[in-house]
Every structure is written in structure tokens, then in C-alpha cells.
Write a protein that holds these residues in place. Structure first.
Motif, PDB file in Angstrom:
ATOM      1  N   SER A  12      87.468  -2.360 -55.272  1.00 10.54           N
ATOM      2  CA  SER A  12      87.918  -2.018 -53.880  1.00 10.54           C
ATOM      3  C   SER A  12      87.817  -3.430 -53.010  1.00 10.54           C
ATOM      4  CB  SER A  12      87.000  -1.093 -53.074  1.00 10.54           C
ATOM      5  OG  SER A  12      87.547  -0.915 -51.702  1.00 10.54           O
ATOM      6  N   THR A  13      88.792  -3.526 -52.117  1.00 14.93           N
ATOM      7  CA  THR A  13      88.674  -4.673 -51.101  1.00 14.93           C
ATOM      8  C   THR A  13      88.458  -4.006 -49.765  1.00 14.93           C
ATOM      9  OG1 THR A  13      90.473  -5.980 -52.104  1.00 14.93           O
ATOM     10  CG2 THR A  13      90.156  -6.170 -49.990  1.00 14.93           C
ATOM     11  N   ILE A  14      87.351  -4.346 -49.099  1.00 18.35           N
ATOM     12  CA  ILE A  14      86.768  -3.725 -47.823  1.00 18.35           C
ATOM     13  C   ILE A  14      86.915  -4.504 -47.039  1.00 18.35           C
ATOM     14  CG2 ILE A  14      84.999  -2.327 -46.968  1.00 18.35           C
ATOM     15  CD1 ILE A  14      84.153  -1.566 -49.575  1.00 18.35           C
ATOM     16  N   LEU A  15      87.405  -4.337 -45.690  1.00 17.57           N
ATOM     17  CA  LEU A  15      87.572  -4.874 -44.486  1.00 17.57           C
ATOM     18  C   LEU A  15      86.713  -4.430 -43.457  1.00 17.57           C
ATOM     19  CD1 LEU A  15      90.703  -4.451 -45.889  1.00 17.57           C
ATOM     20  CD2 LEU A  15      90.939  -6.359 -44.120  1.00 17.57           C
ATOM     21  N   LYS A  16      85.622  -5.443 -42.813  1.00 14.99           N
ATOM     22  CA  LYS A  16      85.171  -5.075 -41.643  1.00 14.99           C
ATOM     23  C   LYS A  16      86.011  -4.962 -40.501  1.00 14.99           C
ATOM     24  CE  LYS A  16      80.619  -6.115 -39.428  1.00 14.99           C
ATOM     25  NZ  LYS A  16      79.324  -6.883 -39.377  1.00 14.99           N
ATOM     26  N   ASN A  17      86.600  -5.879 -40.603  1.00 17.21           N
ATOM     27  CA  ASN A  17      87.802  -6.226 -39.446  1.00 17.21           C
ATOM     28  C   ASN A  17      88.758  -7.262 -40.069  1.00 17.21           C
ATOM     29  OD1 ASN A  17      86.529  -8.918 -39.097  1.00 17.21           O
ATOM     30  ND2 ASN A  17      85.092  -7.949 -37.747  1.00 17.21           N
ATOM     31  N   ASN A  75      76.118  -0.047 -45.616  1.00 24.17           N
ATOM     32  CA  ASN A  75      74.869   0.041 -45.392  1.00 24.17           C
ATOM     33  C   ASN A  75      74.319   0.266 -44.145  1.00 24.17           C
ATOM     34  OD1 ASN A  75      74.808  -1.044 -48.206  1.00 24.17           O
ATOM     35  ND2 ASN A  75      74.215  -3.081 -47.342  1.00 24.17           N
ATOM     36  N   SER A  76      73.062   0.748 -43.756  1.00 20.12           N
ATOM     37  CA  SER A  76      72.697   0.962 -42.405  1.00 20.12           C
ATOM     38  C   SER A  76      73.008  -0.059 -41.448  1.00 20.12           C
ATOM     39  CB  SER A  76      71.071   1.043 -42.590  1.00 20.12           C
ATOM     40  OG  SER A  76      70.508   1.482 -41.167  1.00 20.12           O
ATOM     41  N   GLY A  77      73.627   0.239 -40.388  1.00 21.95           N
ATOM     42  CA  GLY A  77      73.841  -0.598 -39.291  1.00 21.95           C
ATOM     43  C   GLY A  77      75.405  -1.331 -39.373  1.00 21.95           C
ATOM     44  N   GLU A  78      76.069  -1.041 -40.511  1.00 23.22           N
ATOM     45  CA  GLU A  78      77.165  -1.687 -40.722  1.00 23.22           C
ATOM     46  C   GLU A  78      78.382  -0.767 -40.830  1.00 23.22           C
ATOM     47  OE1 GLU A  78      77.834  -4.556 -41.332  1.00 23.22           O
ATOM     48  OE2 GLU A  78      76.049  -5.681 -41.681  1.00 23.22           O
ATOM     49  N   TYR A  79      79.457  -1.281 -40.840  1.00 19.85           N
ATOM     50  CA  TYR A  79      80.850  -0.119 -40.619  1.00 19.85           C
ATOM     51  C   TYR A  79      81.916  -1.115 -41.211  1.00 19.85           C
ATOM     52  CZ  TYR A  79      82.458  -3.322 -37.247  1.00 19.85           C
ATOM     53  OH  TYR A  79      82.736  -4.698 -36.439  1.00 19.85           O
ATOM     54  N   PHE A  80      83.036  -0.161 -41.541  1.00 16.90           N
ATOM     55  CA  PHE A  80      84.328  -1.090 -42.055  1.00 16.90           C
ATOM     56  C   PHE A  80      85.556  -0.155 -41.524  1.00 16.90           C
ATOM     57  CE2 PHE A  80      83.164   2.484 -45.043  1.00 16.90           C
ATOM     58  CZ  PHE A  80      84.173   3.296 -45.191  1.00 16.90           C
ATOM     59  N   THR A 137      81.617   4.633 -41.487  1.00 17.16           N
ATOM     60  CA  THR A 137      80.452   4.093 -42.287  1.00 17.16           C
ATOM     61  C   THR A 137      80.446   4.817 -43.706  1.00 17.16           C
ATOM     62  OG1 THR A 137      79.100   5.935 -41.344  1.00 17.16           O
ATOM     63  CG2 THR A 137      78.949   3.866 -40.361  1.00 17.16           C
ATOM     64  N   SER A 138      81.063   5.948 -43.946  1.00 20.03           N
ATOM     65  CA  SER A 138      81.475   6.418 -45.065  1.00 20.03           C
ATOM     66  C   SER A 138      82.777   7.131 -45.104  1.00 20.03           C
ATOM     67  CB  SER A 138      80.198   7.602 -45.324  1.00 20.03           C
ATOM     68  OG  SER A 138      80.389   8.205 -46.764  1.00 20.03           O
ATOM     69  N   VAL A 139      83.484   6.895 -46.461  1.00 16.41           N
ATOM     70  CA  VAL A 139      84.645   8.055 -46.644  1.00 16.41           C
ATOM     71  C   VAL A 139      84.488   8.227 -48.183  1.00 16.41           C
ATOM     72  CG1 VAL A 139      87.286   7.501 -46.938  1.00 16.41           C
ATOM     73  CG2 VAL A 139      86.074   6.582 -45.011  1.00 16.41           C
ATOM     74  N   THR A 140      85.008   9.363 -48.288  1.00 18.74           N
ATOM     75  CA  THR A 140      84.951   9.984 -49.711  1.00 18.74           C
ATOM     76  C   THR A 140      86.305  10.349 -50.062  1.00 18.74           C
ATOM     77  OG1 THR A 140      82.845  10.913 -49.402  1.00 18.74           O
ATOM     78  CG2 THR A 140      84.056  11.943 -51.270  1.00 18.74           C
ATOM     79  N   VAL A 141      86.827  10.128 -51.074  1.00 20.30           N
ATOM     80  CA  VAL A 141      88.150  10.424 -51.678  1.00 20.30           C
ATOM     81  C   VAL A 141      88.068  11.065 -53.035  1.00 20.30           C
ATOM     82  CG1 VAL A 141      89.304   8.737 -50.307  1.00 20.30           C
ATOM     83  CG2 VAL A 141      88.415   8.147 -52.690  1.00 20.30           C
ATOM     84  N   ALA A 142      89.056  11.486 -53.659  1.00 22.47           N
ATOM     85  CA  ALA A 142      89.058  12.262 -54.958  1.00 22.47           C
ATOM     86  C   ALA A 142      89.921  11.223 -56.017  1.00 22.47           C
ATOM     87  CB  ALA A 142      89.495  13.615 -54.802  1.00 22.47           C
TER      88      ALA A 142
END
Length: 392
Positions: free
Chosen positions: A147-152, A74-79, A127-132
Motif C-alpha cells: 500500500s501507499t498511504i497518505l496522511k495528507n 497507530n494511536s493518535g494518527e489518521y490517514f 483511523t481504520s478501513v477494512t476491505v475484502a
């Protein structure tokens, strides 16, 4: 457990992540292919809404299709990292194969015996990653990306889902809505088939001789019925990795035993009341809630009975921990609990007891010694190879 482990190492050195597929002493995370939970982390998964989304290039697919999948903050976030798989809806096996052009940050991994069926990714900040992802040639049902997503390393979310990707055939089918099935998407999660009757009562007999027993309150007798939450495990045959289980307790909803290799996840074996008496359910536990999955061939020989609100069931869990019946692969933390089961939906479990350490479900203490029990006030009762915590 019902699937193999996936080792996914994330090391934080000077603010940078490095990846691996084996577990080393300095590893911060060990992911399980099934639960997708970092087993070795001392931190808990977040329960707040995740500031991320999983988007796909199409909403339907056919065998062999290539689908692009984008993980977006989302805007202002990252992983800084994620683990990604595709599952057939209602099941818990990784399917298809991933590909990624950014080999500096992404690594293809194997789950469920399938090559490239999982993808790990780590970076300083994205902020965005695209895979196939390529659909298998074999015909499957609807699929979803998980997915499991880690901010840190301290902040992560487990079990994020994309919208289901339907097969072209299922997209053509129109669901039937009626009073008995107002939500057709929950059809896989409901079972109204009556189970065969339990032939013999569940008792304390042979505990610590030919079966391991766990009960809340301590030394309660399941044969007396009432408020005794009881669970036992035993061998089906020498050297086998199949485990015969008995579960009994009092609940107007469900009773559950959860086998875990960590404090954050596990496989839940559930016996619940329904309109036909008792139904058996299998679910994944994420430390707070349950996500139901299809039983399939993981559990069979299920029998059950219901007397008032006392639920009794017995069953055989097949190939516990991927069929590796060794002293290490059959050790689990064991939780016992109860919960609500309304209109085919599982409420969060209320855990009544948890082992303080792991128990080998295929090894039994000779001589009839009983597990020690740590009560809520801290008094240790008895002496044995396992400590059992009672939670109120």
C-alpha cells in the motif's frame, strides 16, 4: 518500465478528497501500478517508519479464498487516502480482486490487466478501513498486500507491506537452513548462476548515431576501463519497444541504471559482483532504496564480464513502458549509480549522475552531437538535446 500506469486522482478542495482514474490538469497524484508512487507530486515519500499497519484475517490461503484486509493507523494518527494491491511475493504484478462496501469513498481499479486488482480510497480522516480480497482461482505462491498511504497531500508513505500470506502447501514445507543460505526468505533475491560471457567490449562507438549514451565523467571512454560509469540504449529492431542496453562501471558491489518517469521512482537494472562473477538483478527504486523483484521475461539476452572491479553487462529490456513504442512512452529520466551488494542484499544506490529532463531511449540524435553536461560547479559543457547532471 515493466508495467502499466494507474491514474489515481486526489483533489484537495476545501479539505475534501475526490477520486478519479484519469489524469487531469488539476491532478495532484499520478500513481504507477508497479512503483505505487505518486508521480506528479512535488513532495517526497516519507522515509521514517510509517504510523500504519496492514492486517489480514488469515496467514494462509488457497485459491478462491476471501481474505479481509485492514489498514489501521497507530494511536493518535489518521490517514486520508491509500492505494492497495496484492502481489505475489518476489514479483510485481497485482493479483486477485478487491471488493468494498463503502463505494462513497473506495474505488476499484485495474492493474496488470486484471479487473479490480487495485483499490483506491479517500476520506477526510480515517483511523481504520477494512476491505475484502478474493484470491484468484489459479494457483499462486505466497502473497503480500502492498500500500501507499497518505496522511495528507504532502505526507505519504510508499511500499508498506503486510506479513506474507502463505499458500497452504508452502506452509507445510520447512525451510532448509545452512551456512550458504542462512535466511531462506531471501532465496528469491539471490542469484549465483554465472552469466554468459560478454562477447564484445563496450565502447563509445556509434553514440548519438545508432545508440544513446550517458557517462560519468563526461566523455569518459568505457573501452579504457577504469572509473567510467557508462550506459547506452539502442533499438533491437525498427518500431519495437524492446531496448538493448549496455552498462559498465567500477564497483566492488553493483552498478545500476534507473529509468524513471518521475523523480520519486523507477525501474533499476543492476549488474552486481557475486561468487560466480557477475549476476543481473531487477529492482524497483523509490527515490532512496531498491526493492528487488524477479526478472522473469522482462529482461533477457544477458551477458556480462568482470575485470578487477570493472563490471560490464549487456541485456535486452522487453516491452519498455508496456510495449508502447512512441516518443512519449519511451522518454525517461535516467540515473546512473553504484552500491554495495553483500550476502545477496542490495545497499542503497549512490547516484552519480541524472539527466536534467527526459531522454527518449529509442531515438538518437543524428550527426553525432553529444549531450550537454552540467558539472557540479554549474559550467555547461557542449550543446545538445539533453542535459546531464553529475553528482559527487
Amino acid at each position: 518500465m515493466v508495467d502499466s500506469k494507474l491514474y489515481f486522482t486526489l483533489l484537495l478542495i476545501g479539505g475534501h478528497f475526490f477520486r478519479g482514474v484519469t489524469c487531469y490538469p488539476t491532478s495532484l497524484f499520478t500513481f504507477d501500478c508497479l512503483s505505487m508512487t505518486p508521480e506528479d507530486s512535488v513532495f517526497q515519500a516519507q522515509t521514517s517508519p510509517a504510523p500504519y499497519s496492514i492486517k489480514t484475517s488469515q496467514s494462509t490461503y488457497k485459491p478462491g479464498d476471501l481474505i479481509t484486509v485492514t489498514l489501521e493507523a497507530n494511536s493518535g494518527e489518521y490517514f486520508q487516502g491509500f492505494l492497495l494491491q496484492a502481489w505475489e511475493v518476489g514479483k510485481a504484478d497485482a493479483v486477485g480482486s478487491f471488493s468494498i462496501s463503502d463505494s462513497d469513498h473506495g474505488q476499484l481499479l485495474n492493474c496488470n490487466g486484471e479487473a479490480n486488482s487495485a483499490l483506491s480510497y479517500s476520506s477526510n480522516s480515517e483511523t481504520s478501513v477494512t476491505v475484502a480480497w478474493t484470491a484468484p482461482q489459479a494457483s499462486l505462491g505466497d502473497i503480500e498486500f502492498r500500500s501507499t498511504i497518505l496522511k495528507n497531500v504532502t505526507t505519504f508513505w510508499v511500499g508498506l507491506n503486510s506479513s506474507p500470506i502463505q499458500t497452504e502447501e508452502s506452509r507445510m514445507e520447512k525451510p532448509v537452513l545452512n551456512k550458504e543460505n542462512p535466511n531462506p526468505e531471501k532465496r528469491l533475491l539471490r542469484s549465483v548462476r554465472a552469466l554468459p560471457a560478454l562477447a564484445n567490449p563496450i565502447t563509445f562507438n556509434n553514440c548519438s548515431h545508432t545508440k544513446s549514451c550517458f557517462e560519468v565523467p563526461i566523455n569518459c571512454d568505457p573501452a579504457a576501463g577504469g572509473n567510467c560509469l557508462f550506459f547506452s540504449t539502442s533499438n533491437t529492431s525498427p518500431g519495437a519497444s524492446d531496448v538493448a542496453m549496455e552498462l559498465q562501471g567500477q564497483s566492488s558491489g553493483y552498478i545500476v541504471s534507473i529509468l524513471s518517469t518521475d523523480y520519486n521512482s523507477g525501474t533499476a537494472y543492476i549488474c552486481a559482483q557475486n561468487s560466480s562473477g557477475v549476476t543481473f538483478l531487477l529492482a524497483l527504486y523509490n527515490g532512496m532504496s531498491l526493492q528487488q523483484i524477479q526478472v522473469g521475461s522482462s529482461v533477457d539476452t544477458i551477458t556480462a564480464s568482470l575485470s578487477g572491479n570493472v563490471i560490464r553487462c549487456s541485456f535486452i529490456a522487453r516491452a519498455v513502458n508496456n510495449g508502447l513504442a512512441t516518443s512519449e512512452t519511451t522518454k525517461f529520466l535516467i540515473r546512473l549509480g553504484i552500491g554495495d551488494y553483500t550476502s545477496g542484499v542490495l545497499g542503497n544506490p549512490v547516484i552519480k549522475g541524472i539527466t536534467n529532463g527526459t531522454a527518449n531511449v529509442l531515438s538518437f540524435t543524428s550527426g553525432g552531437s553529444r549531450p550537454g553536461i552540467t558539472m557540479a560547479h554549474g559550467l555547461l559543457i557542449g550543446a545538445a538535446w539533453l542535459t546531464w547532471k553529475m553528482l559527487y
